[in-house]
Design a protein around this motif. Sequence first.
Motif, PDB file in Angstrom:
ATOM      1  N   ALA A  69       0.836  -1.212   0.000  1.00 17.92           N
ATOM      2  CA  ALA A  69       0.000   0.000   0.000  1.00 17.92           C
ATOM      3  C   ALA A  69       0.861   1.249   0.000  1.00 17.92           C
ATOM      4  O   ALA A  69       0.566   2.230  -0.699  1.00 17.92           O
ATOM      5  CB  ALA A  69      -0.935  -0.007   1.209  1.00 17.92           C
TER       6      ALA A  69
ATOM      7  N   PHE B  14       0.615   3.887  -3.093  1.00 17.20           N
ATOM      8  CA  PHE B  14       0.078   5.231  -2.835  1.00 17.20           C
ATOM      9  C   PHE B  14       1.101   6.313  -3.177  1.00 17.20           C
ATOM     10  O   PHE B  14       0.750   7.372  -3.686  1.00 17.20           O
ATOM     11  CB  PHE B  14      -0.350   5.353  -1.368  1.00 17.20           C
ATOM     12  CG  PHE B  14      -1.777   4.963  -1.123  1.00 17.20           C
ATOM     13  CD1 PHE B  14      -2.697   5.893  -0.681  1.00 17.20           C
ATOM     14  CD2 PHE B  14      -2.214   3.667  -1.343  1.00 17.20           C
ATOM     15  CE1 PHE B  14      -4.027   5.542  -0.453  1.00 17.20           C
ATOM     16  CE2 PHE B  14      -3.533   3.292  -1.131  1.00 17.20           C
ATOM     17  CZ  PHE B  14      -4.442   4.240  -0.683  1.00 17.20           C
TER      18      PHE B  14
ATOM     19  N   LEU C 250      -7.351   5.197   4.360  1.00 20.05           N
ATOM     20  CA  LEU C 250      -7.705   4.559   3.086  1.00 20.05           C
ATOM     21  C   LEU C 250      -6.695   3.478   2.725  1.00 20.05           C
ATOM     22  O   LEU C 250      -7.060   2.395   2.260  1.00 20.05           O
ATOM     23  CB  LEU C 250      -7.767   5.612   1.977  1.00 20.05           C
ATOM     24  CG  LEU C 250      -8.151   5.107   0.578  1.00 20.05           C
ATOM     25  CD1 LEU C 250      -9.551   4.489   0.598  1.00 20.05           C
ATOM     26  CD2 LEU C 250      -8.079   6.248  -0.433  1.00 20.05           C
ATOM     27  N   ALA C 251      -5.417   3.766   2.954  1.00 24.89           N
ATOM     28  CA  ALA C 251      -4.361   2.809   2.605  1.00 24.89           C
ATOM     29  C   ALA C 251      -4.464   1.521   3.414  1.00 24.89           C
ATOM     30  O   ALA C 251      -4.058   0.454   2.947  1.00 24.89           O
ATOM     31  CB  ALA C 251      -2.988   3.450   2.818  1.00 24.89           C
ATOM     32  N   LYS C 252      -5.015   1.627   4.629  1.00 25.74           N
ATOM     33  CA  LYS C 252      -5.156   0.447   5.488  1.00 25.74           C
ATOM     34  C   LYS C 252      -6.470  -0.300   5.269  1.00 25.74           C
ATOM     35  O   LYS C 252      -6.625  -1.437   5.721  1.00 25.74           O
ATOM     36  CB  LYS C 252      -5.043   0.861   6.962  1.00 25.74           C
ATOM     37  CG  LYS C 252      -3.641   1.251   7.389  1.00 25.74           C
ATOM     38  CD  LYS C 252      -3.546   1.535   8.881  1.00 25.74           C
ATOM     39  CE  LYS C 252      -4.149   2.884   9.256  1.00 25.74           C
ATOM     40  NZ  LYS C 252      -3.917   3.229  10.677  1.00 25.74           N
ATOM     41  N   SER C 253      -7.417   0.329   4.575  1.00 25.67           N
ATOM     42  CA  SER C 253      -8.752  -0.258   4.442  1.00 25.67           C
ATOM     43  C   SER C 253      -8.775  -1.399   3.433  1.00 25.67           C
ATOM     44  O   SER C 253      -8.030  -1.393   2.460  1.00 25.67           O
ATOM     45  CB  SER C 253      -9.766   0.813   4.025  1.00 25.67           C
ATOM     46  OG  SER C 253      -9.568   1.194   2.682  1.00 25.67           O
TER      47      SER C 253
ATOM     48  N   ASN D 154      -9.957   1.559  -1.755  1.00 23.20           N
ATOM     49  CA  ASN D 154      -8.505   1.520  -1.643  1.00 23.20           C
ATOM     50  C   ASN D 154      -7.946   1.029  -2.980  1.00 23.20           C
ATOM     51  O   ASN D 154      -8.134  -0.134  -3.352  1.00 23.20           O
ATOM     52  CB  ASN D 154      -8.102   0.567  -0.514  1.00 23.20           C
ATOM     53  CG  ASN D 154      -6.602   0.448  -0.340  1.00 23.20           C
ATOM     54  OD1 ASN D 154      -5.828   0.867  -1.198  1.00 23.20           O
ATOM     55  ND2 ASN D 154      -6.182  -0.134   0.771  1.00 23.20           N
TER      56      ASN D 154
ATOM     57  N   TYR E 201      -5.808  -2.232  -2.942  1.00 22.02           N
ATOM     58  CA  TYR E 201      -6.647  -3.382  -2.588  1.00 22.02           C
ATOM     59  C   TYR E 201      -7.534  -3.767  -3.770  1.00 22.02           C
ATOM     60  O   TYR E 201      -7.695  -4.949  -4.101  1.00 22.02           O
ATOM     61  CB  TYR E 201      -7.505  -3.051  -1.366  1.00 22.02           C
ATOM     62  CG  TYR E 201      -8.376  -4.197  -0.889  1.00 22.02           C
ATOM     63  CD1 TYR E 201      -7.877  -5.145  -0.003  1.00 22.02           C
ATOM     64  CD2 TYR E 201      -9.682  -4.334  -1.350  1.00 22.02           C
ATOM     65  CE1 TYR E 201      -8.666  -6.208   0.423  1.00 22.02           C
ATOM     66  CE2 TYR E 201     -10.482  -5.391  -0.935  1.00 22.02           C
ATOM     67  CZ  TYR E 201      -9.963  -6.320  -0.050  1.00 22.02           C
ATOM     68  OH  TYR E 201     -10.747  -7.375   0.366  1.00 22.02           O
TER      69      TYR E 201
END
Length: 548
Positions: free
Chosen positions: A397, A401, A417-420, A425, A428
């Motif tokens: 991610a 990003f 958002l990067a972790k979702s 994302n 993802y």
Amino acid sequence: MNLKAGLSEALENAVKKSGIVSEMPEIKIETPKDKANGDFSSNVAMTLTKQAKKNPRDIAASIIEHLDESAASIKSVEIAGPGFINFFMDESSVAQVIPQVLEQGENFGRSTPEVKEKVLIEFVSANPTGDLHIGHARNASVGDTLANIMDFAGHDVEREYYINDAGNQIDNLALSIDARYLEALGQELVMPEDGYMGRDIQNIGQKIAKESPELIDTTKEDRIGMFRKLGVDYEMEKLKKDLDDFNVNFDNWFSETSLYENKEVNAALDVMIENGYTFEADGALWLRTTDFGDDKDRVLRKSDGTYTYLMPDVAYHYDKVERGFEKLINIFGADHHGYIQRLKGSLGALGKDPEMLEIKIMQMVRLIENGEEVKMSKRTGKAVTLRELIDTIGVDACRYFLAMRSSDSHLDFDMDLAKSESSDNPVYYAQYAHARICSILRQAKESGHETDKNADVSVIMNEQALDLIKKMAAFPNIVKGSAQHRATHRIATYIQELASTFHKFYNAEKVLSDDEDKTKAYLLMIEAVRQTLQNALKLVGVSAPEKM
């Protein structure tokens, strides 16, 4: 078969046969956003207006008249608006890209340029005085992605990290370690004016005090000499570990100190003096960079006989050229804009072509969490480090990003958002497309559907499927354009478009059905899409998981 390349060649031949111009223009072919305007479109007729002294629609008609439609798999062609030429491709030929992708595998998208260059990309090159932060992380992601792309486009590419292990900053590093060393041995802490207060320095000082307390009896000059090397080695080991974990691996680690040891600084200075681009004023030696477009001349050697920071930089770039590199690409931080003309000018003063050097300036990154900017690490109270980003968000991610926006624009990095794990994302979303294809292929195998590489792909007529194939076929040209324009973000944009086009196909059409011929063709198609998606993700340094 590369549809766009084939069309470009046919269009160029048609212009030549038409005899309307004596000088060939650059043939530009775009993919229209509106399908009503065809699969491809070109404005070549309008670019020829001035040279041909004719109406662009008349020029377009003449080009079409000489166009070999069968050679380029063209079904129909039309003139639109002021003179655009729109091409509608033969759908039966579109699917023929599928066996090409499967045959080339991990090399699909790789190309051979007309002029292969030996390219050196220098990036990150942070001073070995502390941790890498979010700005360095963007530099690392973009630099490594650019190297991947240019290698895939057929150039001879090397990655280099310039270690600033000489000069005042390293002197201050050594003095700071000495202060912490003496403190650990019970003396009062006296830090230098521009000393480094980080925990790292304290740890190094304590470690040396524990292992070598006898050094307190040596002269300060001798200790500083030892601590300079110890400090640089300690910091570089840590930086290398972080970059390695970020999947960024350099071919060369170039030491600034080596320029002095090998007398390359003196050699470069002698060349510029001999070429007549230096002069003396106020006791200092100056370089006439204004001869090459700089806003003012620059000091190389100060009146006290010491060199300015520019001189070793000049020697370093001279060394790059002497090593045989034909294109030098530097990726600098946002505060280095003023370096561009002086470094280009120094190459000119060395008798080299200033245009050998390209400098990309990375704009700032803002970390956003819960809708607010994050300036400081919660753990340390200082700038958020690359190590924290890796541990918090993950390499995939983080790299995606940081590479998905043009490097000359500011970037808001949304950590939430990067972790979702959602389609919002982008990384993802792209990885899920790959995993979904892998899942379908597993289901096919379990249900007895064997993948047949000789399946007839011409049976594919579904609109969403054809859109997916066309998008996949565009990948080689995307790579070429990204390399040519040094535009790493184009690969990320393409990945999103390919994943989106696949998801649209998946939602509209069943891959596994009672129609055996169509099922076999679709299985080949999605395997080709999977391969293309994997190849594109690899360029950005992102994995392509089979399960999620």
